[in-house]
Enzyme design. Sequence first.
Site, PDB file in Angstrom:
ATOM      1  N   HIS A  85       5.384  -7.759  -2.714  1.00  0.00           N
ATOM      2  CA  HIS A  85       4.308  -7.951  -3.779  1.00  0.00           C
ATOM      3  C   HIS A  85       4.042  -7.125  -4.898  1.00  0.00           C
ATOM      4  O   HIS A  85       4.089  -7.637  -6.114  1.00  0.00           O
ATOM      5  CB  HIS A  85       2.898  -8.080  -2.604  1.00  0.00           C
ATOM      6  CG  HIS A  85       1.768  -8.471  -3.288  1.00  0.00           C
ATOM      7  ND1 HIS A  85       1.267  -9.849  -3.052  1.00  0.00           N
ATOM      8  CD2 HIS A  85       0.909  -7.890  -4.226  1.00  0.00           C
ATOM      9  CE1 HIS A  85       0.104  -9.832  -4.023  1.00  0.00           C
ATOM     10  NE2 HIS A  85      -0.290  -8.840  -4.352  1.00  0.00           N
ATOM     11  N   GLU A  86       4.042  -5.931  -4.609  1.00  0.00           N
ATOM     12  CA  GLU A  86       4.003  -5.135  -5.802  1.00  0.00           C
ATOM     13  C   GLU A  86       4.792  -4.897  -6.548  1.00  0.00           C
ATOM     14  O   GLU A  86       4.724  -4.940  -7.827  1.00  0.00           O
ATOM     15  CB  GLU A  86       3.440  -3.319  -5.085  1.00  0.00           C
ATOM     16  CG  GLU A  86       2.099  -3.386  -4.113  1.00  0.00           C
ATOM     17  CD  GLU A  86       0.840  -4.252  -4.787  1.00  0.00           C
ATOM     18  OE1 GLU A  86       0.755  -4.141  -5.950  1.00  0.00           O
ATOM     19  OE2 GLU A  86      -0.019  -4.669  -4.053  1.00  0.00           O
ATOM     20  N   HIS A 113       4.397  -7.722  -9.028  1.00  0.00           N
ATOM     21  CA  HIS A 113       3.599  -6.980 -10.055  1.00  0.00           C
ATOM     22  C   HIS A 113       4.281  -6.361 -11.149  1.00  0.00           C
ATOM     23  O   HIS A 113       4.286  -6.195 -12.474  1.00  0.00           O
ATOM     24  CB  HIS A 113       2.406  -6.430  -9.680  1.00  0.00           C
ATOM     25  CG  HIS A 113       1.239  -7.202  -8.810  1.00  0.00           C
ATOM     26  ND1 HIS A 113       0.569  -8.017  -9.839  1.00  0.00           N
ATOM     27  CD2 HIS A 113       0.626  -7.144  -7.708  1.00  0.00           C
ATOM     28  CE1 HIS A 113      -0.350  -8.683  -8.726  1.00  0.00           C
ATOM     29  NE2 HIS A 113      -0.244  -8.021  -7.667  1.00  0.00           N
ATOM     30  N   GLU A 124      -1.107 -12.335 -10.500  1.00  0.00           N
ATOM     31  CA  GLU A 124      -0.969 -12.495  -9.095  1.00  0.00           C
ATOM     32  C   GLU A 124      -0.056 -13.570  -8.543  1.00  0.00           C
ATOM     33  O   GLU A 124       0.818 -13.601  -7.610  1.00  0.00           O
ATOM     34  CB  GLU A 124      -2.199 -12.893  -8.373  1.00  0.00           C
ATOM     35  CG  GLU A 124      -2.429 -12.867  -6.833  1.00  0.00           C
ATOM     36  CD  GLU A 124      -2.564 -11.429  -6.232  1.00  0.00           C
ATOM     37  OE1 GLU A 124      -2.279 -10.531  -7.116  1.00  0.00           O
ATOM     38  OE2 GLU A 124      -2.331 -11.303  -4.969  1.00  0.00           O
TER      39      GLU A 124
HETATM   40 CO    CO Z   1      -1.695  -8.451  -5.973  1.00  0.00          CO
END
Ligand code: CO
Length: 504
Positions: free
Chosen positions: A267-268, A271, A297
């Site tokens: 997830h990170e 980003h 996101e």
């Molecule tokens: Co996020």
Amino acid sequence: MSPKAETYEKLTREYRDIATLGTCEAILSWDEVTYMPEGGAEHRANQKALLAGMFHQKATSPAIGNWLSELESSELAKNGHPQAANVRELRRQYDKMVKLPESLVTEITRVTSLAHPIWVEARKKNDFKSFLPSLEKIIELCRQKADAIGYKEQPYDALLDDYEPNTTSAQVERVFSALRADLVPVLEKIVGGTKKSPVEIVERSYPQAAQQAFSEHAAAAIGYNFGTGRLDVTTHPFCTQIGPGDVRITTRYNEKRFNDAFFGVLHEAGHGIYEQNLRRDEFGLPTGEACSLGIHESQSRMWENFVGRSHAFWEHFFPAAQKHFPEALGKVSVDDFHFAVNDVRPSFIRVEADEVTYNLHIMLRFEMELALIRGDLQAKDAPAAWNEKFKNYFGLQVKNDAQGCLQDVHWSAGLFGYFPTYALGNLFAAQFFAKADTDLGGLHAQFRKGQFEPLRKWLTDKIHVHGRRYPAPELVQQVTGKPLSAEPLITYLKGKFYPLYGAK
Ligand code: CO
């Protein structure tokens, strides 16, 4: 150089300085939650307050307003020019900052920093009453903020605009209500399916060192560049841009649950990949910055879920997972492992929610926030309202406020308007992923072979390089040929989870 071009140069230099000041704050904040000894807290707060003051002063200087006015009457501000987008976005940003009285900004900072430890205690002791006075104050300050900024339809729009510019509550309500209407029966079918996820597999013993090595391996494989990034440990995972060439991510390890760190890192990293592929030559300007939190996101959720929780991804990575975790996974099949990382069930805590139920958590918070900011709901009645909605959405009885309306940090931090961007991110991700799948001729076949570069490159070309050149709704239209809708996400969830769960 023409006088206008000179003005544009001056503006650019000024915003590079402002952004550089912002990155000084970023490295201090990163250090604060990774390596700073406890004793450094007080001086760190002083350093950050000093920088925040300098930042605000620079960003609201009358010279910027004058330069912008000058440019707005020139060729440079005509649509089509890349500079036009920067002038447009800087004007939005500048006007908003100038409209906020410094006393209000300081008061919000003061009240929310005092509210944070109160919220932490209230959640720990499950004592909503002790948090109520803070919450009441924060809601009042958010209303004042909305009034200062101004809005067309309702105050919440002004708050939402901080995180998802160019999007109104009414637009969010429309797409959420379509999503909800479809999602609730889809969830019922999945939960009522004939098969059950062997979730115990991901709750075995996963040593931290092996988790770190394997997560870094996967993050690098999907395109997160460790030459311009790094991974460290924090209580609350995040991604931060320290500057061009330095985008860092963090995670936390749970040796009894595989999912937390691994999917947290993907997830990170999602980003991070976005930040690493923004235009460096536009650093400090809107075209060198992320489009919106919802678009941000969409990148993280895409790599975490659409890629990382797919069967094809695990066909490629499972042998490596078995090597890293021979005891937990030595005798497990890839099918069972994939089913285990895709356990779906209604649960109380948003951050632990699966792909299907996650959006319901967000819709509930959005409804609560709208009502609280409008004044239809009083802060003191928040727990009861939350619990009733929770029963409605999930069929679950909330037993205490710690697992109810006290669970998230956002309200204590004054972040009203932030939550919708999480669900918007999922919706954007589904729509982008479907289009990329068509454009690139079947992504799963590529994932099976460990090929993630075509998707990464597609995202960079279509989304990352534009920064904030196009407002998010326009970007979605431009990339996918359609306005944002709930349909791609619903199609994706059905296609993935119905066969998995034996649902029809
Ligand atoms: Co996020």
